[in-house]
Design a protein around this motif. Structure first.
Motif, short mmCIF file in Angstrom:
data_model
loop_
_atom_site.label_atom_id
_atom_site.label_comp_id
_atom_site.label_asym_id
_atom_site.label_seq_id
_atom_site.Cartn_x
_atom_site.Cartn_y
_atom_site.Cartn_z
N THR A 194 0.64 -1.23 0.39
CA THR A 194 0.61 -0.04 -0.18
C THR A 194 0.80 1.62 -0.16
O THR A 194 1.95 1.16 -0.09
CB THR A 194 -0.76 -0.16 1.01
N ARG A 200 7.04 0.81 -0.92
CA ARG A 200 5.57 1.30 -2.75
C ARG A 200 6.26 2.67 -3.22
O ARG A 200 5.85 2.20 -4.04
CB ARG A 200 4.46 1.64 -2.19
N GLU A 219 -3.04 -4.33 -3.72
CA GLU A 219 -2.53 -3.59 -2.52
C GLU A 219 -2.88 -4.20 -1.38
O GLU A 219 -3.80 -5.02 -0.58
CB GLU A 219 -3.04 -1.95 -2.45
N SER A 220 -2.06 -4.40 -0.26
CA SER A 220 -2.21 -5.09 0.71
C SER A 220 -0.64 -4.14 1.74
O SER A 220 0.06 -3.87 1.18
CB SER A 220 -1.33 -6.14 1.20
N ASN A 221 -1.23 -4.30 3.07
CA ASN A 221 0.81 -3.59 3.86
C ASN A 221 1.49 -5.29 4.20
O ASN A 221 2.29 -4.91 5.34
CB ASN A 221 0.09 -2.88 5.06
#
Length: 296
Positions: A194, A200, A219-221
């Motif tokens: 993210t 990113r 998207e991901s953390n």
């Protein structure tokens, strides 16, 4: 006084009397009373009050800065006395950027082997959360980028150089390539971290420099979420070389070097700048220097 300063710090962090009281393990009336007593002792109003917390006064903001330093110094003194009494011990809270999580055990395993009476909490955090956590005394140390975005006044020890890899399934046309450019990577369906993650922002900048627009289907953390999507097929990703190497073992994924250019950034250990450092942080910094010397 120290207890009152700690309650004031908790209130500034939580921005809510009830939550601050809960975090300090006291009742809300006790916390409110402690803040008023602190105001009386200092001769200034620290908090704007109404039916609820409405922020710090200008004087409160200045007191908060000093309170963080005073409480930090007191904690450091307590740590020194504990070490003098019973040897190195205590609990260490460390924030780690997601791309550094695959390597953190290489640092913490030998550290804990040398200091078995120390306990450790490792928390996945963004680079901004790590800096904020160290400043607010919620974290003792962090592992983050040293050379990309401003760090402010922190002590730092380099650990390793981060490189970047394009990962895809073994049946992808790119899997047998010796390298892939950033512009070519942008043509594939990507899943990326993210935008609050510094990694990113690094990826976006390099794609932009290559004249490509970033378009992430997922998207991901969490880097594990990215890898799981690539493993399932239909997606590719750009991750750190260390993470890519783990999943390239056994051929589960292909790890392709990114060029045009090959980008690198320094990742290292940071903590609040104090002289002297707390014994636990000093020992961790020494271990970080050994890690660097080993060329890990």
């Amino acid at each position: 006084m120290i207890d009152k300063l700690q309650m004031f710090i908790a209130l500034a962090k939580e921005r809510h009397f009830g939550r601050a009281a809960e975090s300090c393990g006291v009742t809300q009336p006790s916390l409110s009373s402690a803040i008023r007593q602190l105001e009386e002792q200092l001769g200034v109003q620290l908090v704007h009050r109404g039916s609820r917390f409405q922020g710090l006064t200008p004087e409160g903001t200045r007191v908060l800065e000093r309170a963080l330093k005073i409480v930090g110094d007191v904690r450091a003194l307590r740590d020194e006395m504990r070490v003098a009494r019973s040897g190195l011990s205590g609990h260490l809270r460390m924030g780690v950027i997601p791309t550094a999580l695959p390597m953190v055990a290489e640092l913490t395993r030998p550290f804990l082997a040398r200091h078995p009476n120390v306990t450790l909490s490792i928390l996945s955090r963004t680079s901004a959360e790590i800096l904020n956590g160290i400043e607010s005394l919620d974290l003792d140390a962090g592992i983050t980028y040293l050379d990309n975005e401003p760090l402010g006044r922190v002590a730092q020890t380099p650990l390793y150089t981060e490189f970047y890899r394009f990962i895809c399934t073994p049946d992808s046309p790119w899997s047998s390539c010796e390298s892939i450019t950033w512009a070519e990577a942008a043509t594939e369906p990507l899943c990326l971290l993210t935008s609050d993650m510094q990694n990113r922002r690094i990826v976006d900048q390099n794609l932009a420099d290559a004249g490509a627009l970033t378009s992430a289907n997922v998207e991901s953390n969490s880097t594990i979420v990215l890898v799981s999507h690539v493993l399932g097929g239909g997606w590719c990703s750009i991750v750190s070389k260390r993470l890519a190497d783990i999943f390239a073992i056994g051929g589960r994924l292909a790890s392709v070097p990114l060029i045009g250019p090959e980008v690198e950034h320094i990742v290292g250990l940071i903590s609040a700048r104090r002289d002297p450092q707390t014994p636990v942080i000093a020992a961790l910094m020494e271990e970080a220097q050994r890690y660097r010397i080993r060329g890990a």
